[in-house]
Structure formats: C-alpha cells, structure tokens
Enzyme design. Sequence first.
Site, PDB file in Angstrom:
ATOM      1  N   THR A 150       0.900  -1.158   0.000  1.00  0.00           N
ATOM      2  CA  THR A 150       0.000   0.000   0.000  1.00  0.00           C
ATOM      3  C   THR A 150       0.932   1.199   0.000  1.00  0.00           C
ATOM      4  O   THR A 150       2.016   1.134   0.596  1.00  0.00           O
ATOM      5  CB  THR A 150      -0.925   0.033   1.232  1.00  0.00           C
ATOM      6  OG1 THR A 150      -0.121   0.210   2.402  1.00  0.00           O
ATOM      7  CG2 THR A 150      -1.760  -1.230   1.372  1.00  0.00           C
ATOM      8  N   HIS A 151       0.545   2.237  -0.683  1.00  0.00           N
ATOM      9  CA  HIS A 151       1.412   3.409  -0.868  1.00  0.00           C
ATOM     10  C   HIS A 151       2.739   3.021  -1.504  1.00  0.00           C
ATOM     11  O   HIS A 151       3.733   3.708  -1.313  1.00  0.00           O
ATOM     12  CB  HIS A 151       1.685   4.130   0.458  1.00  0.00           C
ATOM     13  CG  HIS A 151       0.460   4.372   1.285  1.00  0.00           C
ATOM     14  ND1 HIS A 151      -0.307   5.512   1.178  1.00  0.00           N
ATOM     15  CD2 HIS A 151      -0.158   3.587   2.213  1.00  0.00           C
ATOM     16  CE1 HIS A 151      -1.324   5.429   2.012  1.00  0.00           C
ATOM     17  NE2 HIS A 151      -1.272   4.276   2.654  1.00  0.00           N
ATOM     18  N   SER A 272      17.413  -1.695 -26.285  1.00  0.00           N
ATOM     19  CA  SER A 272      17.732  -0.284 -26.486  1.00  0.00           C
ATOM     20  C   SER A 272      18.695  -0.174 -27.648  1.00  0.00           C
ATOM     21  O   SER A 272      19.562  -1.032 -27.834  1.00  0.00           O
ATOM     22  CB  SER A 272      18.382   0.278 -25.216  1.00  0.00           C
ATOM     23  OG  SER A 272      19.153   1.421 -25.531  1.00  0.00           O
ATOM     24  N   LYS A 278      19.978  -3.483 -21.999  1.00  0.00           N
ATOM     25  CA  LYS A 278      18.586  -3.218 -21.636  1.00  0.00           C
ATOM     26  C   LYS A 278      17.592  -4.241 -22.156  1.00  0.00           C
ATOM     27  O   LYS A 278      17.741  -4.799 -23.232  1.00  0.00           O
ATOM     28  CB  LYS A 278      18.178  -1.848 -22.181  1.00  0.00           C
ATOM     29  CG  LYS A 278      18.931  -0.716 -21.537  1.00  0.00           C
ATOM     30  CD  LYS A 278      18.255  -0.214 -20.285  1.00  0.00           C
ATOM     31  CE  LYS A 278      17.155   0.735 -20.698  1.00  0.00           C
ATOM     32  NZ  LYS A 278      16.390   1.152 -19.537  1.00  0.00           N
ATOM     33  N   ASN A 280      13.507  -3.861 -22.172  1.00  0.00           N
ATOM     34  CA  ASN A 280      12.477  -2.896 -21.772  1.00  0.00           C
ATOM     35  C   ASN A 280      11.060  -3.462 -21.909  1.00  0.00           C
ATOM     36  O   ASN A 280      10.779  -4.194 -22.851  1.00  0.00           O
ATOM     37  CB  ASN A 280      12.598  -1.624 -22.613  1.00  0.00           C
ATOM     38  CG  ASN A 280      13.887  -0.879 -22.335  1.00  0.00           C
ATOM     39  OD1 ASN A 280      14.390  -0.908 -21.212  1.00  0.00           O
ATOM     40  ND2 ASN A 280      14.428  -0.236 -23.348  1.00  0.00           N
ATOM     41  N   TYR A 312     -30.837  15.056 -35.471  1.00  0.00           N
ATOM     42  CA  TYR A 312     -29.529  14.719 -36.025  1.00  0.00           C
ATOM     43  C   TYR A 312     -28.762  15.970 -36.429  1.00  0.00           C
ATOM     44  O   TYR A 312     -29.320  16.932 -36.953  1.00  0.00           O
ATOM     45  CB  TYR A 312     -29.698  13.812 -37.265  1.00  0.00           C
ATOM     46  CG  TYR A 312     -28.367  13.474 -37.901  1.00  0.00           C
ATOM     47  CD1 TYR A 312     -27.594  12.428 -37.419  1.00  0.00           C
ATOM     48  CD2 TYR A 312     -27.855  14.236 -38.954  1.00  0.00           C
ATOM     49  CE1 TYR A 312     -26.348  12.136 -37.973  1.00  0.00           C
ATOM     50  CE2 TYR A 312     -26.612  13.959 -39.521  1.00  0.00           C
ATOM     51  CZ  TYR A 312     -25.865  12.901 -39.026  1.00  0.00           C
ATOM     52  OH  TYR A 312     -24.643  12.626 -39.575  1.00  0.00           O
ATOM     53  N   LYS A 320     -18.054   7.825 -34.943  1.00  0.00           N
ATOM     54  CA  LYS A 320     -17.507   6.553 -35.430  1.00  0.00           C
ATOM     55  C   LYS A 320     -16.034   6.366 -35.152  1.00  0.00           C
ATOM     56  O   LYS A 320     -15.609   5.321 -34.643  1.00  0.00           O
ATOM     57  CB  LYS A 320     -17.803   6.409 -36.917  1.00  0.00           C
ATOM     58  CG  LYS A 320     -19.189   5.857 -37.121  1.00  0.00           C
ATOM     59  CD  LYS A 320     -19.704   6.075 -38.498  1.00  0.00           C
ATOM     60  CE  LYS A 320     -21.130   6.542 -38.446  1.00  0.00           C
ATOM     61  NZ  LYS A 320     -21.310   7.924 -37.958  1.00  0.00           N
TER      62      LYS A 320
END
Length: 452
Positions: A150-151, A272, A278, A280, A312, A320
């Site tokens: 929590t937190h 990367s 890396k 990712n 209308y 749409k």
Amino acid sequence: MKLWGGRFEGKTDPGFAEFNNSLRFDRRLFEVDVTASIAYCRALEAAGVLASEEAAEIHDALERILKSEQVNDSTAEDVHSFVEARLIELTGDLGRKLHTGRSRNDQVATDFRLWLRASIDELNNVVRDTQTSLLDFAEANREVVIPGYTHLQKAQPVLLAHWCLAYFEMLARDRERLAEVRRRVNIMPLGSAALAGTSFPIDREALASSLGFEGVSRNSLDAVSDRDFCVEFLSACSLIMVHLSRLAEDVILYATSEFGIFELGDAIATGSSLMPQKKNPDSMELVRGKAGRVFGDLLALLTTLKGLPLAYNKDMQEDKEAVFDAFDTVSASLRVSATVLRNISVNKERALVSAASGYMNATELADYLVRKGIPFREAHETVGKIVMRAIELKKELNQMELREFQKFSALIDGGVYEALSLERTLASKSQIGGTARDAVDAALARVRESIL
Ligand code: ARG
C-alpha cells in the site's frame, strides 16, 4: 453519386467534399449496412411499398453486393451512399425505391448499433481470454508469495495467485458492464426516418426482430440523435483500460531489477538502440499509454454531443472514429496483455525473500497480542516500538530473541515465532476474499468454472 443533388445547382467544393466524406472510416459498417437494407427491403414489401418481385430483385442484388463487394475507392460520401449507388448500378431505377420512408439518420444509427452489438460480443471474448491468461498464470505459480503493497510501501505478503485474481475480478466487472451496454445498444432506431418517424406502414417490431434487436426505439427524435450507447461503450472501454494500465504498471515495477520478481520473456520485451544491457517492457508501457487515448475518445464524444440541438446533426458523424479507435485499441491492448502474462517468468526465490522481509508480519504480531487479550490500539503501539527496536538491531521480527520481545510485553512467549511465520501470516487470512492458500484455491476453482 450524390443522394441529395436535386436542390443544388452549384458544385461541391472538393476540399469540403473531402472534409465531409466518411467512407474512409465508415466502410467498417458495410456489412451491417447491407444486412439492415435487406431486412428493410422485406419490411417495405410487407408494408406493400415494394411488390414481391421488386423486393426479391433488390434482396438478390444486395446479397450479391454483400458477397462480392470490396468497398473500393468510390467517391461516395459515406457507406450508405456507396451501397445505394451499387444497388442502383445493379438494378437500375428499382434500386431507387429502397430508401422509401428511410433516412440516413435512422439508417446510420441502426447500422452503428448492429456493428457495436457484434463488436461487444467480440470484445467480451477477448476480455475472457485475458482472464484465462490471468488464471493460467496464477495456477502455474500457485505457491508463489509476493510482497503486497500500500502506498507502494511493503505491506503484507499475498499469494501471486491472489494478485492475479484481483485483476480477474476487475475484468469480470468490465464484462458485466459490456453486457449492460449491449442491452441498451440492442434497440432498433430504423423507422424513425429523418427525425419525425416514417410515413409508411412499416412493422417496426417485426423488422427489429428480423435483425435480432431486442426492441424498437420509442421516440423518433431521440432515436436518430441519441449516441448515449456510444458514450457508455467508450466509458466501459475506458475502465478496461484503467484496469489494464494498472496491471501494466504492476508488471513494469515487478520486472525492474529493484523489485526483481518478474522477468519478461524476449517475445514481449524490446532492447535499447544504445544501451546493450537493456530489456524494456515496451509491451506494457504501450498498454499503459494507450489508456490515455481511449479516455480521449470518450471525452471527444462527450464534448461533441454536449449542446447539440435535436435531432440529427452532422457533428454526430464524429462518433464513429472514437468508437472504432477505442474498440481497436482496447482489443489490441487486451491481446497484448494476455501475451505478456504468458511470457512472464517469476523469480520465486527473490519473491519469497522479499515477501518474508520488511516487517510485513508486524500486523501479525499485533494480532498475536490481541489474542492474548490486549486491545488492538495498544498492541499496535507496542508493535510499532518493537519494529523500531528491530530496525535498530538490523533484524527481522522473527530473528529477534524472545527476551528482546519480552522487554516490550510480558505476554509474548515462544509461540510468537509460529505466529510470525510467513505461512501463518498467509493462513490467517482465511475468510472469503482473503489470501490464505485455501481461500485462494477455492476462488480459483470458482472463477475457473464461472468463465467456461
Ligand atoms: N455519414 C453520416 C454519419 O455518420 C450518415 C448520416 C448522414 N445524415 C445526414 N443527414 N447527412 O452521421
């Protein structure tokens, strides 16, 4: 071919024609537009507007259009004009009768509801597949314990399966919402004509049931101008994205070297261009990012509708792209999330070390004191002090000596170590909805059955 040339003498400005044109995106309504026209042709026949042979010929031509047609690069203004133009090409003047008593206003509202009904069904299946991936992930890692937060501070240990079930529940509510939206989508506007209703004796109820609608709209002005159903759909989509985005954030965090609980498979990670080391989590970052786009679709449509006079208005053509974009984005995000879940490996040892440290059993100690008769508030205070002492000693609670505990409370005895163990911590959360192994197993079994 224009559907409205008679009253005009001048030509449409090409730039405006382009601006006005919706075929680029409403071609996605092609199939439902033809399907609704076939049903409408039969309704006109039943109303005595079309003779049987005429209806049969139109029906036949529409079937052919449906089978053979690619919506080509026609200059038609929208999909409705496109289909009508093709019909007239095939049947000559007869085709010109189909639009009797109908307007593109009730036509487009009907088409869009048909499209959305099928799309909701499709989306429902995709959400279910993602739920299945969550359950598979949970079952493959049944014994794994992770730290709960929590937190974003370590709180209490939970089963990884419990974490999976949390997301499962969110998606279950999303499916309920989609089902509710579907009920309101499945109402037929056709027969409302432009705004005032049709002047021909169309049996709207029969027409509705031939198209699988649950009922007919009750007010023509409302029916041609209502886009609530789109807003509701976009809202349900937005909540799905909120849920996926939170899932994404958890996965991204747990896959950092700092947390080190998850490792993402090569199939759903990227490298990367500069830093060779890396790996990712782009898959989950994009899902998190695309949430913003779907909220944008919702806000865009709400803003478009606000302040529109009845009935209308062309503004409504903007519905749409918002709905199509949200549908595509949510479907893709669900699919990728499901794939990610199938490509995570869990570092069980690291999870266990993390779940068993950081004083996440402090609440257990307070509960232990409560069982010895101390009021919870007082127990909380005492345990707070014990934790301070443990931090000083650089020890976890269960590594502290008994006499150290007893400086804070004479009620603590040797049984405290059992109470502080990870397994006891979990096992005590045995009520419905808790993270005890039995409760989670029961929840898994229940939902497994419920999504078949
Ligand atoms: N393409 C239009 C739309 O999507 C169809 C309805 C047009 N109606 C009209 N009266 N111009 O809204």
